[in-house]
Design an enzyme around this catalytic site. Structure first.
Site, PDB file in Angstrom:
ATOM      1  N   GLY A 106       0.840  -1.208   0.000  1.00 34.75           N
ATOM      2  CA  GLY A 106       0.000   0.000   0.000  1.00 34.75           C
ATOM      3  C   GLY A 106       0.865   1.244   0.000  1.00 34.75           C
ATOM      4  O   GLY A 106       0.695   2.160  -0.825  1.00 34.75           O
ATOM      5  N   HIS A 107       1.835   1.276   0.925  1.00 32.92           N
ATOM      6  CA  HIS A 107       2.783   2.401   0.946  1.00 32.92           C
ATOM      7  C   HIS A 107       3.576   2.451  -0.360  1.00 32.92           C
ATOM      8  O   HIS A 107       3.844   3.532  -0.895  1.00 32.92           O
ATOM      9  CB  HIS A 107       3.786   2.251   2.094  1.00 32.92           C
ATOM     10  CG  HIS A 107       3.190   2.162   3.461  1.00 32.92           C
ATOM     11  ND1 HIS A 107       3.113   0.985   4.161  1.00 32.92           N
ATOM     12  CD2 HIS A 107       2.655   3.105   4.266  1.00 32.92           C
ATOM     13  CE1 HIS A 107       2.571   1.210   5.350  1.00 32.92           C
ATOM     14  NE2 HIS A 107       2.267   2.479   5.434  1.00 32.92           N
TER      15      HIS A 107
ATOM     16  N   ARG B 255      -1.094  -2.933  10.627  1.00 32.68           N
ATOM     17  CA  ARG B 255      -1.683  -3.575  11.810  1.00 32.68           C
ATOM     18  C   ARG B 255      -2.152  -5.001  11.543  1.00 32.68           C
ATOM     19  O   ARG B 255      -2.518  -5.707  12.491  1.00 32.68           O
ATOM     20  CB  ARG B 255      -2.839  -2.730  12.346  1.00 32.68           C
ATOM     21  CG  ARG B 255      -2.364  -1.399  12.925  1.00 32.68           C
ATOM     22  CD  ARG B 255      -3.450  -0.722  13.734  1.00 32.68           C
ATOM     23  NE  ARG B 255      -2.914   0.349  14.576  1.00 32.68           N
ATOM     24  CZ  ARG B 255      -2.910   1.630  14.238  1.00 32.68           C
ATOM     25  NH1 ARG B 255      -3.415   2.009  13.081  1.00 32.68           N
ATOM     26  NH2 ARG B 255      -2.398   2.536  15.052  1.00 32.68           N
TER      27      ARG B 255
HETATM   28  P1  AMP Z   1       0.492   4.657   7.775  1.00 33.55           P
HETATM   29  O1  AMP Z   1       1.929   4.227   7.694  1.00 33.55           O
HETATM   30  O2  AMP Z   1      -0.448   3.600   8.263  1.00 33.55           O
HETATM   31  O3  AMP Z   1       0.312   5.984   8.481  1.00 33.55           O
HETATM   32  O4  AMP Z   1       0.039   4.911   6.274  1.00 33.55           O
HETATM   33  C1  AMP Z   1       0.758   5.817   5.450  1.00 33.55           C
HETATM   34  C2  AMP Z   1      -0.022   6.057   4.190  1.00 33.55           C
HETATM   35  O5  AMP Z   1      -0.198   4.819   3.490  1.00 33.55           O
HETATM   36  C3  AMP Z   1      -1.433   6.625   4.440  1.00 33.55           C
HETATM   37  O6  AMP Z   1      -1.693   7.627   3.467  1.00 33.55           O
HETATM   38  C4  AMP Z   1      -2.296   5.412   4.259  1.00 33.55           C
HETATM   39  O7  AMP Z   1      -3.620   5.733   3.851  1.00 33.55           O
HETATM   40  C5  AMP Z   1      -1.563   4.680   3.158  1.00 33.55           C
HETATM   41  N1  AMP Z   1      -1.966   3.276   3.117  1.00 33.55           N
HETATM   42  C6  AMP Z   1      -1.943   2.386   4.144  1.00 33.55           C
HETATM   43  N2  AMP Z   1      -2.456   1.200   3.758  1.00 33.55           N
HETATM   44  C7  AMP Z   1      -2.808   1.334   2.452  1.00 33.55           C
HETATM   45  C8  AMP Z   1      -3.401   0.460   1.482  1.00 33.55           C
HETATM   46  N3  AMP Z   1      -3.734  -0.792   1.778  1.00 33.55           N
HETATM   47  N4  AMP Z   1      -3.609   0.954   0.245  1.00 33.55           N
HETATM   48  C9  AMP Z   1      -3.297   2.235  -0.060  1.00 33.55           C
HETATM   49  N5  AMP Z   1      -2.729   3.101   0.799  1.00 33.55           N
HETATM   50  C10 AMP Z   1      -2.498   2.667   2.039  1.00 33.55           C
END
Ligand code: AMP
Length: 282
Positions: free
Chosen positions: A37-38, A188
């Protein structure tokens, strides 16, 4: 490998120098433990901008005392290798002391959009997010900044904050990346037991069933939400927090299926809360 910056000043100087040399900057803020995703956000930044940058910072301000801050998963070496593979040139990896050397007296709050859903479940959360993202935007400077639709309410909050405060940032939303069985990728997900992991794709199946009902003509928001609630309610490992059809821009709850909307879901599997959503467009 990307250039790793432990200091705000070094990261800012590198991006200022890039812009001075005529390069536009794409920025991806993260909390690390990076997954596909990232990676999709980092690849988009690298494809659309001359210089791609990212940050890895587990922001204490957005965690309540009872939440998983201290055991939030971390793997910096793997994160940097993935950032490298995605074409990221600069990564800010600041300590908490670097980001918050003094008690924080200045915070950013976005009203209204934060009142419901994740904001109701986690009262301090969005002020923590808005404060750290506005700080990162001020460090990075003029840029396109990439956020996942996975955290749809967060994306709406950041968009509104950047617009309200005339930040020189174009906020770009990117599609949700999923596992083969439909579970939205999340740092998570590692907290899920094998049984919870096996059950978790019920969220995506529930969203798909609701979208299919809309495609077949269902126009009642309550009926659409009930499809999600019933599907998740039938899964013993899952407890639904909310299923809500909302306006995609304002996140106002909707009474009927109409226009550009989003169906938002949060469900708990044991102590792990998972978020997901899908576009509902008529
Ligand atoms: P985090 O590290 O959880 O703060 O996420 C960082 C960025 O990655 C945020 O903009 C999230 O929305 C994005 N993100 C996390 N999981 C996904 C996913 N499965 N698909 C797309 N973007 C994601």
């Amino acid at each position: 490998m990307p250039e790793v910056h432990a200091t705000i000043a070094g990261f800012r100087a590198a991006l200022d120098a890039s812009r001075a040399a005529g390069a536009d900057v794409g920025f991806v803020p993260t909390m690390g433990y990076l997954h596909e995703g990232h990676a999709s956000l980092m690849r988009a930044a690298a494809a659309e901008c001359a210089v791609a940058a990212a940050s890895i910072f587990v922001n204490p301000l957005q965690f309540a005392a009872s939440e998983d801050l201290s055991d939030y998963p971390r793997d910096l070496d793997r994160d940097l290798a993935l950032a490298d593979a995605c074409g990221v040139a600069h990564v800010l990896v600041p300590s908490v002391e670097e980001m918050y050397p003094r008690p924080v007296l200045t915070t950013v709050t976005v009203a209204d959009i934060t009142a419901r859903f994740e904001g109701a479940a986690r009262p301090e959360h969005f002020a923590g997010v808005a404060t750290v993202v506005s700080k990162l935007f001020s460090i990075v400077g003029p840029s396109r900044s990439y956020f996942g639709e996975k955290d749809f309410q967060q994306l709406a909050v950041v968009r509104r904050m950047a617009a309200d405060l005339s930040m020189p940032i174009e906020v770009v939303g990117c599609p949700i990346v999923r596992e083969a069985d439909g579970l939205a990728l999340s740092s998570r997900n590692v907290y899920l037991s094998p049984d919870q992991r096996a059950a978790a794709p019920v969220i995506h199946r529930a969203l798909d069933a609701a979208a299919a009902a809309v495609a077949a003509g269902q126009r009642s928001a309550a009926a659409v939400e009930a499809i999600v609630a019933d599907a998740i309610g039938a899964e013993p490992e899952a407890v639904l927090d909310y299923a809500a059809l909302v306006d995609a821009a304002t996140l106002e709850p909707a009474a009927a299926v109409d226009g550009e909307q989003r169906l938002l879901v949060a469900a708990r599997f044991g102590t792990t809360r998972l978020l997901d959503n899908t576009a509902i467009t008529t």
